[in-house]
Design a protein around this motif. Sequence first.
Motif, mmCIF file in Angstrom:
data_model
loop_
_atom_site.group_PDB
_atom_site.id
_atom_site.type_symbol
_atom_site.label_atom_id
_atom_site.label_comp_id
_atom_site.label_asym_id
_atom_site.label_seq_id
_atom_site.Cartn_x
_atom_site.Cartn_y
_atom_site.Cartn_z
ATOM 1 N N LEU A 1 -1.401 7.823 1.652
ATOM 2 C CA LEU A 1 -1.302 6.936 0.496
ATOM 3 C C LEU A 1 -1.583 7.638 -0.824
ATOM 4 C CD1 LEU A 1 -2.877 3.674 1.936
ATOM 5 C CD2 LEU A 1 -0.473 4.324 1.781
ATOM 6 N N ASP A 2 -2.223 8.794 -0.794
ATOM 7 C CA ASP A 2 -2.421 9.593 -2.009
ATOM 8 C C ASP A 2 -2.091 11.035 -1.672
ATOM 9 O OD1 ASP A 2 -3.033 10.170 -4.625
ATOM 10 O OD2 ASP A 2 -5.169 10.402 -4.248
ATOM 11 N N PRO A 3 -0.813 11.320 -1.368
ATOM 12 C CA PRO A 3 -0.437 12.652 -0.867
ATOM 13 C C PRO A 3 -0.668 13.739 -1.912
ATOM 14 C CG PRO A 3 1.509 11.361 -1.396
ATOM 15 C CD PRO A 3 0.342 10.422 -1.492
ATOM 16 N N PRO A 4 -1.043 14.948 -1.469
ATOM 17 C CA PRO A 4 -1.306 16.038 -2.409
ATOM 18 C C PRO A 4 -0.139 16.375 -3.325
ATOM 19 C CG PRO A 4 -2.136 16.582 -0.237
ATOM 20 C CD PRO A 4 -1.349 15.319 -0.084
ATOM 21 N N SER A 5 1.076 16.109 -2.862
ATOM 22 C CA SER A 5 2.237 16.468 -3.679
ATOM 23 C C SER A 5 2.256 15.750 -5.013
ATOM 24 C CB SER A 5 3.526 16.151 -2.909
ATOM 25 O OG SER A 5 3.577 14.772 -2.578
ATOM 26 N N VAL B 1 -10.934 20.450 2.711
ATOM 27 C CA VAL B 1 -10.232 21.635 2.191
ATOM 28 C C VAL B 1 -9.029 21.197 1.364
ATOM 29 C CG1 VAL B 1 -8.863 23.647 2.834
ATOM 30 C CG2 VAL B 1 -11.035 23.215 3.991
ATOM 31 N N VAL B 2 -8.259 20.237 1.870
ATOM 32 C CA VAL B 2 -7.073 19.772 1.135
ATOM 33 C C VAL B 2 -7.462 19.248 -0.237
ATOM 34 C CG1 VAL B 2 -5.287 17.980 1.067
ATOM 35 C CG2 VAL B 2 -5.661 19.288 3.164
ATOM 36 N N ARG B 3 -8.460 18.382 -0.311
ATOM 37 C CA ARG B 3 -8.844 17.807 -1.596
ATOM 38 C C ARG B 3 -9.467 18.850 -2.514
ATOM 39 N NH1 ARG B 3 -5.476 13.883 -2.244
ATOM 40 N NH2 ARG B 3 -5.538 12.342 -0.585
ATOM 41 N N SER B 4 -10.192 19.811 -1.964
ATOM 42 C CA SER B 4 -10.777 20.860 -2.805
ATOM 43 C C SER B 4 -9.706 21.779 -3.368
ATOM 44 C CB SER B 4 -11.811 21.658 -2.004
ATOM 45 O OG SER B 4 -12.929 20.856 -1.705
ATOM 46 N N LEU B 5 -8.676 22.074 -2.584
ATOM 47 C CA LEU B 5 -7.580 22.891 -3.101
ATOM 48 C C LEU B 5 -6.894 22.208 -4.274
ATOM 49 C CD1 LEU B 5 -5.957 24.290 0.171
ATOM 50 C CD2 LEU B 5 -7.336 25.544 -1.492
ATOM 51 N N LEU C 1 0.823 -1.211 0.000
ATOM 52 C CA LEU C 1 0.000 0.000 0.000
ATOM 53 C C LEU C 1 0.854 1.257 0.000
ATOM 54 C CD1 LEU C 1 -2.877 -0.819 2.540
ATOM 55 C CD2 LEU C 1 -2.967 -0.864 0.053
ATOM 56 N N GLY C 2 1.896 1.276 0.817
ATOM 57 C CA GLY C 2 2.717 2.484 0.948
ATOM 58 C C GLY C 2 4.184 2.191 0.783
ATOM 59 N N PRO C 3 4.621 1.822 -0.427
ATOM 60 C CA PRO C 3 6.009 1.396 -0.611
ATOM 61 C C PRO C 3 7.036 2.488 -0.356
ATOM 62 C CG PRO C 3 4.899 1.655 -2.729
ATOM 63 C CD PRO C 3 3.849 1.757 -1.682
ATOM 64 N N ALA D 1 -11.165 6.112 3.875
ATOM 65 C CA ALA D 1 -9.960 5.434 4.367
ATOM 66 C C ALA D 1 -10.033 3.934 4.100
ATOM 67 C CB ALA D 1 -9.788 5.713 5.856
ATOM 68 N N TRP D 2 -11.211 3.349 4.291
ATOM 69 C CA TRP D 2 -11.368 1.918 4.060
ATOM 70 C C TRP D 2 -11.129 1.535 2.604
ATOM 71 C CZ3 TRP D 2 -11.199 -2.451 6.410
ATOM 72 C CH2 TRP D 2 -11.502 -2.557 7.772
ATOM 73 N N ALA D 3 -11.370 2.460 1.679
ATOM 74 C CA ALA D 3 -11.203 2.145 0.260
ATOM 75 C C ALA D 3 -9.765 1.756 -0.072
ATOM 76 C CB ALA D 3 -11.639 3.327 -0.601
ATOM 77 N N HIS D 4 -8.803 2.222 0.707
ATOM 78 C CA HIS D 4 -7.411 1.820 0.490
ATOM 79 C C HIS D 4 -7.156 0.405 0.995
ATOM 80 C CE1 HIS D 4 -5.770 5.745 -0.760
ATOM 81 N NE2 HIS D 4 -6.636 6.269 0.087
ATOM 82 N N LEU D 5 -7.896 -0.011 2.016
ATOM 83 C CA LEU D 5 -7.642 -1.298 2.663
ATOM 84 C C LEU D 5 -8.502 -2.410 2.087
ATOM 85 C CD1 LEU D 5 -7.692 -0.049 6.375
ATOM 86 C CD2 LEU D 5 -5.722 -0.150 4.831
ATOM 87 N N ASP D 6 -9.786 -2.127 1.925
ATOM 88 C CA ASP D 6 -10.747 -3.145 1.502
ATOM 89 C C ASP D 6 -11.858 -2.427 0.746
ATOM 90 O OD1 ASP D 6 -12.580 -5.171 1.184
ATOM 91 O OD2 ASP D 6 -12.619 -5.780 3.288
ATOM 92 N N PRO D 7 -11.685 -2.189 -0.563
ATOM 93 C CA PRO D 7 -12.667 -1.404 -1.326
ATOM 94 C C PRO D 7 -14.082 -1.974 -1.263
ATOM 95 C CG PRO D 7 -10.646 -1.671 -2.592
ATOM 96 C CD PRO D 7 -10.523 -2.562 -1.391
ATOM 97 N N ALA D 8 -14.215 -3.282 -1.232
ATOM 98 C CA ALA D 8 -15.556 -3.865 -1.184
ATOM 99 C C ALA D 8 -16.261 -3.494 0.115
ATOM 100 C CB ALA D 8 -15.470 -5.383 -1.322
ATOM 101 N N PHE D 9 -15.537 -3.542 1.227
ATOM 102 C CA PHE D 9 -16.135 -3.146 2.498
ATOM 103 C C PHE D 9 -16.469 -1.658 2.491
ATOM 104 C CE2 PHE D 9 -15.818 -1.836 7.016
ATOM 105 C CZ PHE D 9 -16.816 -2.642 7.539
ATOM 106 N N ALA D 10 -15.595 -0.834 1.897
ATOM 107 C CA ALA D 10 -15.865 0.606 1.814
ATOM 108 C C ALA D 10 -17.150 0.879 1.048
ATOM 109 C CB ALA D 10 -14.686 1.309 1.144
#
Length: 891
Positions: A873-877, A771-775, A360-362, A446-455
């Motif tokens: 896991l999906d950093p804004p940078s 706010v972070v994702r909207s920016l 997930l986070g190499p 957050a769950w979508a990174h771990l178990d998308p079906a459960f999310a």
Amino acid sequence: MTGDDTAEHRRLAETTGRADDDLFSANPWYEWGPYLSERAWGTVREDYSADGDAWSSFPHDHARSRAYRWNEDGMAGISDIRHELCLGLALWNGRDPILKERMFGLTGPQGNHGEDAKEYWWYLEGLPSHALLQWRYHYPQAEFPYERLVEENARRGLTDFEFELMDTGVFDEGRYWSVDVTYAKASATELYMSIEATNHGPLEATLHVLPTLWFRNTWRWSQRTDLPSLSLDADSIAVEHPRLGGYRLQAAPGADGSQPRALFCDNETNLARLYGASRITAFPKDGINDHVVGGADTVNPDQRGTKAAFWYQLTVPAGGTRQVRLRLHRPQAASPWDEQACDRVIAARRRDADEFYTALGPDLDEERMRVLRQAAAGLVWSKQMYPYRVSRWLDGDPAGPPPPESHRHIRNAGWRHLDAFDVLAMPDPWEYPWFAAWDLAFHAIAWAHLDPAFAKYQLTVLLREWFQHPNGALPAYEWNFDDVNPPVHALAALRVFVLDGSTDTAFLERVFQKLLLNFTWWLNRQDADGNNLFGGGFLGLDNISPVDRSHLPDGVRIEQADGTAWMAAYSLAMSILALLLANENPVYDDMVVKFLEQFVMISEALEASGLYDADDGFFYDRLIDAAGNRTPVKVQTLVGVIPILATVGVPLEQVQRLASLRKAAARRLDDSESDEGQVFPIRESGGVPRAVVSLVTPEQARRTLTHLLDEGAFLSPHGLRSLSRRHAEPYAVPGLPGATIDYEPAESTTSMYGGNSNWRGPVWMPTNYLVVRSLLLYDELLGPDFTVEHPTGSGRQHTLREVATDLADRLIGIWLPDGSGRRPVSGGQRLLAEDPAWKDNLLFYEYFHGDNGAGLGASHQTGWTALVVDLLLDPPSRARKVFGRRFPPAG
């Protein structure tokens, strides 16, 4: 190994669903999981009182003696997926008046800042399939100071700090046990339980360890006669049950080679202790407690019952560790204990966890990986089985007396259709051991990174007929399903869709169809004047206003900047859902138009409303009295920031379609028919011309950001405060006595909405995350030439992506060691910040101090605070995925 080709990903290959036999047959790994709550006492479901005081109706003192009706609780607990058989931990230090079977904390009325857990425990590991779970607890060797915690917090007022367990001195000189519980599955029907107890004190000490197995009491309320049972068979507790029969809890010998003693009682209420009535059984629920602590003759000598424990007594030297090991399995035949099997299985599952999280986070360093794994563990451990049939709760059970008549009208009387029996992602298993609608939407991201079906299941389940109201409303939370939460489900669905690979349009369609009902409910119920200016009351923001927005003075109503902005964002999210669906089915083209039209109506209403103050560059709520007088509530809070979140990029081809249909939206999308300030500019984004559809113009957004990015206002070292620091000087609403507010960076000094949450200054993850994702979306649409001063007054210009990256880094930094090696989350507690046994155990609090980042509120709110997983896991940078609002080029 990278990507999704790991042992754990293979376990998750099957989808999840409702907690019934279909789920078990689809994915047997979910049969056993951490579904056992850490608190069932003091909850609404267990409250059958006349006045609705859930805390007093079922206090902590009753929990050891009184059988629960709807669920169970315990420490480090797991259960089967139908929540019928539970396995947990009990401890005794030889001094406490009761066994430690569940976490202790203060009730809402007892705490000077509302309910609060008064223990220290952590979730250290968790795989989504529950193949590995690890939990840690620090247990004092001195008598647990139950009464002192209650009395001292009762003495303290709203302006005083909470009195915590650490403040009592029980951890001085290391006089405590650290207890690690690890579950590791060898297969879906065979799991090992390891309990390691370490004596941190200076002297040899004895700890009583009682792994406990019991049935949830489902028979007392239904007049069933076919009771399940537990009995001793050699070194195992054997299970007799219609569905779970054949399981055995096998105990390893103690350090001296002898088998631990097995104790049996019944999961039945001790009527004699609680009510002075005749006992149902001589061996009630607290029978094991009374026998171990007081030597009472309250365990069944026939070694049968519905609750049982193995009793280990561990004498451990200073600094030493002892281990207890058990196996819960369903063998074909009895088998002897394998000395090495438990260690082998745990080691294998730890390798699986390393493999899974590295995939997930190499690129994460050691400290960020620690944050990821413990945040994820908190999510996994907060999965709960949630049984609640409201009609039965309102009317009472066939086998029991009917509740008081007033009980039927205190809360949730309009939700008789709600019939829950599902595994849900709870905010946390102690303070909020129930779902909350908008919390759950953030959990799903957050769950979508771990178990998308459960999310995806989490987002669809509240829209199913056994949750969603026939009128379209979503249940807010157990305490009051009628309360209104911000409508963030559509935004969360888009984000989960993207994180899951942007292919599951069937999921989007299911969500879209049911959200149509919810959207219509908002239009009909929360727009009092039909003018597209929306209320909604507290909207999950508790005490962010100087007035209780859900309980206004007689004759006063409110127009809310955030209620209106949430509906604008909802309109845009629904239009994007429709646009994604229209790529496969043109029937949805009309819905794209419908929701863009709705957005335009809201946008025009907001422009004309005067809720935006052009001089301040900020949005404010407004009160309207019976005479029609309008009073702006000029407080700079996140309420005024929500409008800048309502933004999306609409492909030019869709704009042209609107124009051809002569729809009102075209007036705002066509330069030739719009006044300056009303134009949605066309920008090139991702090779596709797009209209920047927003509630605010780019310049208005820039004006609002000058406040948001001001370190003397909203911007703190660890994220955005929810109330501007400028309000350190209190603000009073003109003409409304007592309606005041001031900046409070820590715990709340108001009892509004229970006083256990504070939006008046601390940093909250969900709004910061939005706010972070909207920016990032603004940056994508406006391009790198659009810059703002950051921080305000610094003279330094930055792109919005750079601003988003900085905000995300500030948030993640809450858990990272600073230059002195201390983690801001730990605050001023030296033990938490510096001691090797404490400092790397992370807590994910409800909110954080507005000036120093210390954790505040509920200590295990890994639910929405686990949004840090998405930021890691999906950093804004380098993020290329926002909320799913990107589309393939036309044609």
